[in-house]
Design an enzyme around this catalytic site. Structure first.
Site, PDB file in Angstrom:
ATOM      1  CB  ALA A 129      33.720 -52.108  31.821  1.00 14.55           C
ATOM      2  CE1 TYR A 174      18.262 -58.974  26.596  1.00 16.87           C
ATOM      3  CE2 TYR A 174      16.143 -58.135  26.534  1.00 16.87           C
ATOM      4  CZ  TYR A 174      17.216 -57.930  26.984  1.00 16.87           C
ATOM      5  OH  TYR A 174      17.721 -56.586  27.429  1.00 16.87           O
ATOM      6  CB  THR A 178      30.440 -50.187  24.664  1.00 21.05           C
ATOM      7  OG1 THR A 178      29.923 -49.430  23.678  1.00 21.05           O
ATOM      8  CG2 THR A 178      29.813 -51.757  24.810  1.00 21.05           C
TER       9      THR A 178
END
Length: 303
Positions: free
Chosen positions: A22, A173, A24
């Protein structure tokens, strides 16, 4: 379901929301908008100084905002358990937003596997499993997990989660984001089978200009050139805000930006889910492996 805009975020007074990552980017904007609508927001992140700075920035815009820093390292099971213990002191918990993530770092490890699958999926799997009873006890909350359009075309390789058979950071990813969707849909099926009042939903931000791409070398050159094509962090946060607050949203829903092939947009709505993400057999295998790797068993029946 109509397209969702910032003006559609209702009054969140009386609700408590936990947002991971939270301090950035998307997480900051998610927490900011929820606080501006009256929610108590638990700002979960690893770095206290950065978390407190994020809180100060929101408070400068809205003095009196109900914000609380929550120390959380999703790569560390002790940290996850400690965060859950602190949440136990809260009066209630209405929404868990699994937002934090890594994108294409150098090879590293978390929970005994490659760190992208370890943090992006397993850390959130454990956190969710440990908070499900709390979410259910307060009237039926929501679990919102941040996925990605990168899940499209991804394949989950359960035999190479530790990267011993090779590591391609882009492929890892993508599979971590596929795991986020597989987990959400499997969690939804199991919650329904258990008759739980908790709903599991997912979202994606399009391609948002945030710090998550800091490990991708070419991004440092390319992003400033094509930034105008990308979603802002604020617009990228909207699908998560819809999943967290839209009264018409239901378990199993997946939201993304409406505009330019879901890459960007100032409103949100239902998003595309790939066939691989809908594979219930693979989702069950991932669930079983996740329990083994984290030691956390949500004890939900197969849906």
């Amino acid at each position: 379901m109509t397209r969702f805009r910032f003006a559609d975020i209702g009054n969140q007074s009386g609700k408590t929301v936990l947002v991971t990552g939270a301090n950035t980017g998307l997480g900051f904007e998610i927490g900011r908008h929820l606080a501006l609508r009256g929610a108590r927001v638990l700002m979960a992140c690893r770095n206290r100084a950065k978390g407190e700075d994020a809180i100060a920035r929101i408070e400068s815009e809205m003095p009196g905002a109900d914000l609380q820093f929550l120390a959380l390292d999703l790569a560390d099971m002790e940290s996850i358990r400690a965060a859950v213990d602190r949440v136990a002191n809260e009066a209630r918990l209405d929404v868990l937003i699994n937002n934090a993530g890594l994108m294409m770092p150098a090879l590293g490890y978390a929970h005994g596997v490659e760190q992208q699958i370890g943090v992006n999926h397993l850390g959130h799997f454990a956190l969710t499993g440990l908070l499900l009873d709390r979410l259910a006890s307060d009237g039926g909350g929501r679990v919102v997990t941040q996925a990605s359009i990168a899940h499209r075309g991804a394949r989950l390789d359960l035999d190479n989660l530790d990267a011993r058979k090779g590591y391609d950071r882009n492929a890892f990813y993508k599979q971590s984001k596929l795991a986020n969707l597989l987990f959400t849909l499997e969690l939804d099926r199991r919650l329904r089978a258990a008759g739980s009042p908790v709903a599991a939903l997912a979202c994606h931000p399009g391609v948002a200009k945030t710090e998550i791409a800091r490990h991708v070398g070419p991004a440092k050159v390319v992003l400033p050139l094509i930034g105008w094509l990308l979603n802002s962090p604020q617009c990228g946060a909207l699908p998560a805000l819809q999943a967290a607050t839209d009264p018409q949203a239901h378990g199993g829903d997946y939201f993304g930006p409406y505009g330019l092939a879901e890459l960007r947009g100032s409103c949100s709505g239902p998003a595309y889910i790939s066939g691989n993400a809908r594979d219930a057999s693979v989702a069950r295998q991932l669930w079983t492996r996740s329990v083994e790797l984290t030691g956390i068993d949500p004890a939900l029946p197969v849906g």
